[in-house]
Design an enzyme around this catalytic site. Structure first.
Site, short mmCIF file in Angstrom:
data_model
loop_
_atom_site.label_atom_id
_atom_site.label_comp_id
_atom_site.label_asym_id
_atom_site.label_seq_id
_atom_site.Cartn_x
_atom_site.Cartn_y
_atom_site.Cartn_z
N SER A 141 20.21 -2.11 -7.98
CA SER A 141 19.35 -2.36 -9.14
C SER A 141 18.99 -1.12 -9.95
CB SER A 141 18.06 -3.07 -8.69
OG SER A 141 18.34 -4.42 -8.37
N LYS A 144 19.85 -1.30 -13.50
CA LYS A 144 18.96 -1.92 -14.48
C LYS A 144 18.39 -0.89 -15.45
CE LYS A 144 17.40 -6.02 -11.85
NZ LYS A 144 18.11 -5.97 -10.57
N SER A 199 12.20 -6.10 -10.07
CA SER A 199 13.65 -6.03 -10.10
C SER A 199 14.27 -7.42 -10.22
CB SER A 199 14.18 -5.31 -8.85
OG SER A 199 15.44 -4.74 -9.08
#
Length: 456
Positions: A141, A144, A199
């Site tokens: 993640s 991101k 997340s």
């Protein structure tokens, strides 16, 4: 707006006193009311034009996947490639630890097991030390950050979207979720809180739908990576979920964080410890409908703390991640005095609880102690117009190219822009309050070639 209870204003106003929840862990667990499904853990400034061009060189051929490094045995840990990208300097393309200690400099911390890590001065972009900085590994993640750097400037934060089933299609099994519900409406601001704090892959997919779809978003992320000279990166899924061929590196993740943190909204979300997120609309006994909300807390444990780990003084973000193939990954920024450091850690061995955070904290401690006592081993290069050299191509969907016109036009006034790579200096205040303690973080994020501006 959207039932958040989080006021508009300076970054510090978004951060609350946060109890250190004892039940938070990196192991699989469900967060009631949030729809959160935890996955299982597993064991700048630009230099002169001439200098920048000298950094954008690359060996003729580079391995495409992390496991293409030769292992010692059948079940041994993979080795980094013998040759890696040299974006940022030739020394960064070498396997192993790279550091140049001056007399009196502290030694690097011994207990750092990550496959790849990098410590940089966030303002100058100088790399203080690194370990396999350009090793292409699954990013989880932390990818991101690139998603936010690409999409966040394009969508007004007060825009509202009603979620339809197609928006949530294609999420991987076991995805982390913030609790987005079909048929409910959310503001862009709501959704970014879900991305940064929890997340939430569901929030990523809805924002991608608002951006024109997952395929378009992936293409734009790969284009943005090329503009940033993040040539180790190939995006396949915008949420960082494990997909074949999806790769990044500690160097590239640091570029994403450094670029994103130029944007005031990005900084705001990255530094938010806790907030309210819109829940379901339910009918009350009196027959009226009412939208509920619930509290969400940032999963960045250097920001919020946890059992066995203290919040890191001066921390101001940025993003953590964990998947089966990536292990644990983390990029963080912190300030001590006038020094702002950026650290990225990828895939520690998993033997230590909260190891990715503890190793990041040790590297930050070392970086602050080593101030002025090391010779840089490389440089975080600034963004440019067209990508050139410096790494393997992103592959299908990742062709070189500048940002789309919509992206460029929608960049915030605090966002870097321009063909030569212009960065805007900003001073911001962040209040990270935890339990009975409050850390006042006077957080600068300037680059030295432009004037500094103070957020009020």
């Amino acid at each position: 707006m959207g039932g958040l209870g989080v006021p508009n204003g300076p970054v510090g106003l978004y951060v609350r006193r946060v109890p250190i929840f004892s039940h938070y862990s990196d192991r699989a667990a469900a967060r009631p009311g949030t729809g959160r499904v935890r996955r299982t853990r597993r064991a700048t400034a630009l230099a002169s034009t001439a200098f920048t061009l000298s950094l954008l060189t690359v060996p003729a051929a580079l391995p495409a996947h992390a496991d293409e490094g030769e292992p010692n045995g059948k079940n041994a840990e993979p080795r980094p490639p013998a040759q890696m990208s040299t974006v940022g300097g030739t020394q960064l393309g070498r396997p192993g630890t790279q550091v140049k200690l001056k007399p009196g400099a502290p030694k690097l911390p011994a207990k750092v097991t990550a496959r790849s890590w990098i410590v940089t001065d966030a303002e100058s972009g100088k790399v203080l030390a690194s370990h396999n900085a350009h090793w292409r590994l699954p990013p989880a993640s932390t990818l991101k950050m690139l998603f936010a750097d690409t999409v966040l400037p394009k969508l007004p934060r007060d825009r509202t979207h009603k979620v339809i089933p197609a928006d949530l299609a294609g999420m991987g099994e076991g995805s982390s979720l913030v609790g987005v519900k079909e048929g409910e409406s959310y503001t862009v601001h709501d959704l970014w809180l879900g991305v940064f704090l929890r997340s939430g892959n569901d929030a990523v997919h809805v924002l991608s739908a608002m951006n024109g779809g997952v395929a378009k978003t992936v293409k734009e992320m790969n284009e943005r990576a090329r503009v940033l000279h993040a040539n180790d990166t190939k995006v396949v899924s915008p949420d960082g979920y494990d997909r074949k061929g999806q790769m990044s590196s500690a160097y590239d993740l640091s570029l994403f964080a450094r670029s994103g943190m130029q944007n005031k909204d990005f900084r705001e979300y990255a530094a938010t410890a806790t907030a309210k997120f819109p829940g379901e609309t339910k009918k009350k006994k009196n027959g009226k409908k009412q939208r509920e909300s619930f509290q969400i807390q940032n999963t960045n444990r250097l920001l919020t703390g946890d059992v066995g780990i203290d919040p890191y003084p001066g921390i101001a973000g940025v993003k953590n991640g964990s998947t089966t193939h990536a292990g644990n990954t983390f990029t963080g920024v912190a300030q001590r005095g006038d020094r702002v450091l950026l650290v990225t850690v990828m895939h520690p061995d998993g033997q230590e609880a909260h190891g990715v955070y503890k190793e990041a904290a040790r590297l930050l401690d070392w970086g602050f102690a080593a101030d002025g006592k090391v010779t840089p081993v490389g440089q975080l290069v600034g963004p440019g117009g067209a990508a050139s050299g410096g790494g393997t191509p992103a592959g299908k969907g990742g062709e070189a190219g500048g940002p789309s016109g919509a992206h460029a036009a929608a960049r915030h006034e605090s966002e870097p822009s321009g063909g030569a790579g212009v960065a805007l200096g900003i001073t911001a205040g962040v209040l990270v309050a935890l339990g009975l303690l409050a850390y006042g973080v006077h957080r600068r994020w300037p680059l030295p070639d432009l004037a500094r501006r103070r957020r009020r």
